[in-house]
Design a protein around this motif. Structure first.
Motif, short mmCIF file in Angstrom:
data_model
loop_
_atom_site.label_atom_id
_atom_site.label_comp_id
_atom_site.label_asym_id
_atom_site.label_seq_id
_atom_site.Cartn_x
_atom_site.Cartn_y
_atom_site.Cartn_z
N MET A 1 0.83 -1.23 -0.02
CA MET A 1 0.13 -0.06 -0.08
C MET A 1 0.98 1.22 0.03
SD MET A 1 -3.16 0.17 2.48
CE MET A 1 -2.77 1.57 3.40
N SER A 2 0.51 2.45 -0.69
CA SER A 2 1.32 3.35 -0.67
C SER A 2 1.25 4.30 0.38
CB SER A 2 1.04 4.19 -2.12
OG SER A 2 -0.17 4.78 -2.05
N ARG A 3 2.25 4.90 0.55
CA ARG A 3 2.16 5.91 2.09
C ARG A 3 1.23 7.13 1.17
NH1 ARG A 3 5.30 10.65 2.28
NH2 ARG A 3 6.35 10.16 0.26
N LYS A 4 0.55 7.69 2.35
CA LYS A 4 -0.35 8.90 2.04
C LYS A 4 0.28 10.17 2.63
CE LYS A 4 -2.15 10.41 6.13
NZ LYS A 4 -2.02 11.34 6.74
N PHE A 5 -0.27 11.21 2.20
CA PHE A 5 0.39 12.46 2.48
C PHE A 5 -0.89 13.43 2.39
CE2 PHE A 5 2.41 16.63 2.07
CZ PHE A 5 3.27 16.68 2.91
N TYR A 6 -1.20 14.24 3.48
CA TYR A 6 -2.21 15.29 3.40
C TYR A 6 -1.75 16.41 4.04
CZ TYR A 6 -6.87 17.17 4.82
OH TYR A 6 -8.12 17.93 5.02
N ILE A 7 -1.99 17.49 2.95
CA ILE A 7 -1.41 18.81 3.51
C ILE A 7 -2.43 19.85 3.27
CG2 ILE A 7 -0.46 19.20 0.92
CD1 ILE A 7 1.96 20.83 2.57
N THR A 8 -2.65 20.89 3.93
CA THR A 8 -3.55 21.99 3.99
C THR A 8 -2.93 23.23 3.81
OG1 THR A 8 -3.80 22.10 6.21
CG2 THR A 8 -5.19 20.52 5.29
N THR A 9 -3.88 24.16 3.13
CA THR A 9 -3.30 25.69 3.49
C THR A 9 -4.61 26.04 4.45
OG1 THR A 9 -5.19 26.66 1.94
CG2 THR A 9 -2.90 25.83 0.93
N PRO A 10 -4.25 27.43 5.17
CA PRO A 10 -5.40 28.00 5.60
C PRO A 10 -6.45 28.15 4.78
CG PRO A 10 -3.41 29.46 6.13
CD PRO A 10 -3.13 28.26 4.81
N ILE A 11 -7.73 28.13 5.22
CA ILE A 11 -8.64 28.84 4.43
C ILE A 11 -8.88 30.13 4.11
CG2 ILE A 11 -9.88 26.43 3.98
CD1 ILE A 11 -11.85 27.64 6.28
N TYR A 12 -8.79 31.00 3.30
CA TYR A 12 -8.76 32.35 3.07
C TYR A 12 -9.94 33.04 3.48
CZ TYR A 12 -4.40 30.54 1.45
OH TYR A 12 -3.05 29.97 1.16
#
Ligand code: MSP
Length: 669
Positions: free
Chosen positions: A1-12
């Protein structure tokens, strides 16, 4: 299974048009997301808009629009801009969407059912601009974050037991990876150590928000609403199986990227809300500094913003992306200027990578009929080996620096390779070798051009997340097809197949001359001169009653020779007043009637500020009054003086105030 990556910006926030400060956060996340995809991680990159709260409600009122219509318009500006900038977000969440509203209510219920919410009365100061409760402040005190005067709030609200999480939060901060950089982590630790008070998490005096479950007279505090986007967007609180799966897969986030001014909300409130809801915590919160323009933070209220579109029109998205990540040391404040942008563009992109690509590929076309030559076996010398070794080292160092968010240093390392190859080309004079027909010269030429092309391939692969468009073009010119298929984790020296047919060679970064700076400056000046898109047809200050800001300043454009003497200025009597009574003028949306104590007397003043200020928030506040203005009648009421306010881009008045305490009646001169 591939590694997951979750990234966010602030919501403007949707009270301001997007500018390059917003673009900076978004593109930093975009480059990280792109790199993670190339490294094979199943990546989810989220951005969006923050559309509820008193600040947005007031901005909409000032623009003469319904809040939803206002939010729709500005939110779509953000989406369109991200598209133009090549932002690769996987979703765009709006806090006014049904999916978000329902899931926030679910979160509220879970926290309440877990025993962390109770009803109480809040009396204290509130900063609408930061949507921040300011503990321990007195009426009229400035907001510690932005310096604007706070407003007094007296309401029955729901409270969150933030105080219960002090120890748990401090334990959490023991992990140095959780808050970065270190300076921000230290600030947060000392803030939490100084003691946490319970937090009001609902408001009842305005309606633009998500209703509190089972109590529709209250709306959920905008920061709880906004922070929750990080979980609602990926399916938290949904009853759909697919959404639940997505949430399970992607939560917790690997990185919440934010600007330094919203550290407290993300590092204190957000983990506490999550702990209260029994949810796992994000792995890292990374705060960057501010983009400054003309020495201060670029922001709408300071009026010193630079639009992203201007740069996109003149130099393109890759130029902006490269410049911001290369020029600003991530985590620190950095200045923006058009001069520096063009200088960096020319030195690193046009003369640097662009020139290396065009000279190398042009020579392969000329001397090897557009096919990558085979380096001659056994002829590699010290200089060729040095390039190969430097390229291997660059791959390692670039990755390590990039993964520590040191974009500027990572790019510096990659561009050092570009400079080294340039020097190598100059020293090995392939153009001279190309003139000779003997076997030795031919094989030396093949080795030199292969070495240059292979180094170009490696620099291009590393730079792809930062300059996606230009790097894709160079990749195709190298005859390598679609750069998105690159397996970055396997990138190593020597993978460029000899015999590869080059694509059509074209310059990717045409040199910019001085006129580029002038054009951008002119575009920005023209924009500043033009009315803002959200200016209401009749700004609050001018429609029915002026605020001082509404009258054209003496040196307004278009009024040459209009400087006044000190004697002229002395004719204007400006005094500190204190609002004693404030109420709406019947049948007027804009007017407030106030009784203002100016020391010698209490004056009745009628002002067009009702769309920006609720009357109850003004009582007790110190304001500046033009005291010797001839009285005039508005809606049958005599107005005896004028209240001084700044008039913002969107027509919203902001009352002048003082950071220090000033006595009522004091004269301003
Ligand atoms: N809506 C809140 C965030 C809620 S997140 C759950 C908010 N919005 S904002 O539009 O005011 O700012 C969002 C972000 O924009 C900042 O945190 C920062 O990342 C970025 N920037 C806005 N102006 C900026 C600069 N001048 N410089 C750098 N980044 C800037 O706060």
């Amino acid at each position: 299974m591939s590694r997951k990556f979750y990234i966010t910006t602030p919501i403007y926030y949707v009270n301001a048009h997007p500018h390059i400060g917003h673009a900076y956060t978004t593109l930093a996340c975009d480059t990280i997301a792109r790199r993670q995809r190339l490294l094979g991680a199943e990546t989810f990159f989220l951005t969006g808009t923050d559309e509820h709260g008193q600040k947005i409600e007031r901005a909409a009122q000032a623009a003469g629009k319904a809040p939803q219509q206002y939010a729709d318009e500005i939110s779509s500006e953000f989406r369109e801009l991200w598209q133009r900038m090549g932002i690769s977000n996987d979703d765009f969440i709006r806090t006014t969407e049904e999916r978000h509203k329902k899931r926030v209510q679910h979160l509220f219920r879970v926290i309440r059912d877990n025993g962390y919410i109770y009803k109480g009365t809040y009396t204290g100061q509130y900063c609408v601009s930061d949507e921040l409760y300011v503990d321990g402040a007195q009426p009229g005190d400035p907001c510690p974050t932005c310096g604007r005067p706070t407003e007094t709030v007296r309401e029955e609200n729901y409270f969150f037991k933030l105080s219960a999480f002090q120890d748990k939060l401090l334990e959490l901060y023991a992990n140095p990876e959780f808050i970065r950089p270190e300076t921000r982590r230290n600030e947060v630790i000392s803030f939490v150590r100084s003691g946490l008070r319970d937090l009001s998490i609902s408001r009842s005096t305005f309606a633009w928000g998500i209703p509190v479950p089972d109590d529709p007279n209250q709306v959920i505090y905008v920061w709880l609403d906004a922070l929750a986007n990080y979980v609602t967007a990926i399916g938290y609180g949904s009853s759909h199986a697919a959404a639940q799966e997505a949430f399970k897969k992607f939560w917790p986030a690997d990185v919440h990227m934010i600007g330094k001014e919203i550290v407290r909300f993300h590092c204190v409130y957000w983990p506490a809300f999550l702990l209260a809801a029994g949810l796992p915590l994000p792995k890292a919160i990374v705060a960057h500094g501010w983009l400054l323009f003309e020495e201060s933070k670029m922001s709408k209220s300071r009026g010193n913003i630079v639009r992203t579109e201007t740069i996109l029109d003149v130099l393109g998205a890759d130029a902006l992306r490269y410049f911001l990540l290369r020029e600003v040391v991530f985590g620190q404040d950095g200045s923006f200027s058009f001069d520096a942008l063009v200088q960096r563009y020319n030195s690193d992109l046009a003369n640097g990578l662009g020139n290396l690509a065009s000279r190398t590929l042009t020579m392969i076309n000329r001397y090897f009929q557009g096919e990558v030559p085979r380096p001659a076996r056994g002829t590699a010398n010290f200089a060729d080996d040095a390039i190969a070794e430097a390229a291997r080292k660059t791959i390692r160092e670039f990755g390590a620096l990039f993964d520590q968010f040191q974009f500027s240093r990572a790019l510096e390392v990659a561009w050092a390779l570009v400079a080294m190859v340039d020097k190598y080309i100059v020293e090995n004079e392939p153009w001279a070798l190309g003139e000779k027909q003997d076997e030795t010269s031919r094989s030396r030429l093949a080795t030199v051009l292969y070495t240059a092309a292979e180094a170009l391939r490696i620099a291009t692969a590393l730079a792809h997340p930062v300059i996606p468009d230009a790097s894709a073009k160079i990749w195709a010119q190298l005859g390598l097809g679609d750069i998105k298929k690159l397996a970055l984790s396997e990138l190593t020296w020597g993978q460029l197949p000899s015999g590869t047919k080059l694509g059509e060679v074209q310059p990717v970064f045409p040199r910019a001359d001085k006129s580029a700076i002038e054009r951008m400056q002119k575009m920005e000046e023209e924009r500043k001169g033009a009315p803002a898109a959200t200016t209401p047809a009749a700004p609050a200050g001018t429609a029915e009653a002026p605020t001082a800001a509404a009258t054209a300043p003496a040196n307004a454009p278009g009024t040459p020779n209009s400087k006044i003497s000190i004697d002229d200025f002395a004719k204007i009597e400006l005094r500190v007043g204190q609002v004693k009574v404030a109420e709406r003028v019947p049948k007027s949306d804009k007017l407030l009637r106030m009784e203002i104590d100016i020391g010698s007397e209490v004056r009745q003043v009628v002002a067009g500020i009702a769309e920006a200020y609720a009357p109850e928030t003004l009582v007790g506040r110190k304001v500046v009054i033009v005291a010797n203005l001839a009285p005039r009648k508005l809606r049958g009421l005599e107005s005896n003086g004028m209240i001084v306010a700044a008039s913002l881009e969107d027509g919203k008045p902001v009352l002048a105030g003082f950071l220090e305490d000033v006595p009522v009646g004091a004269r301003l001169k």
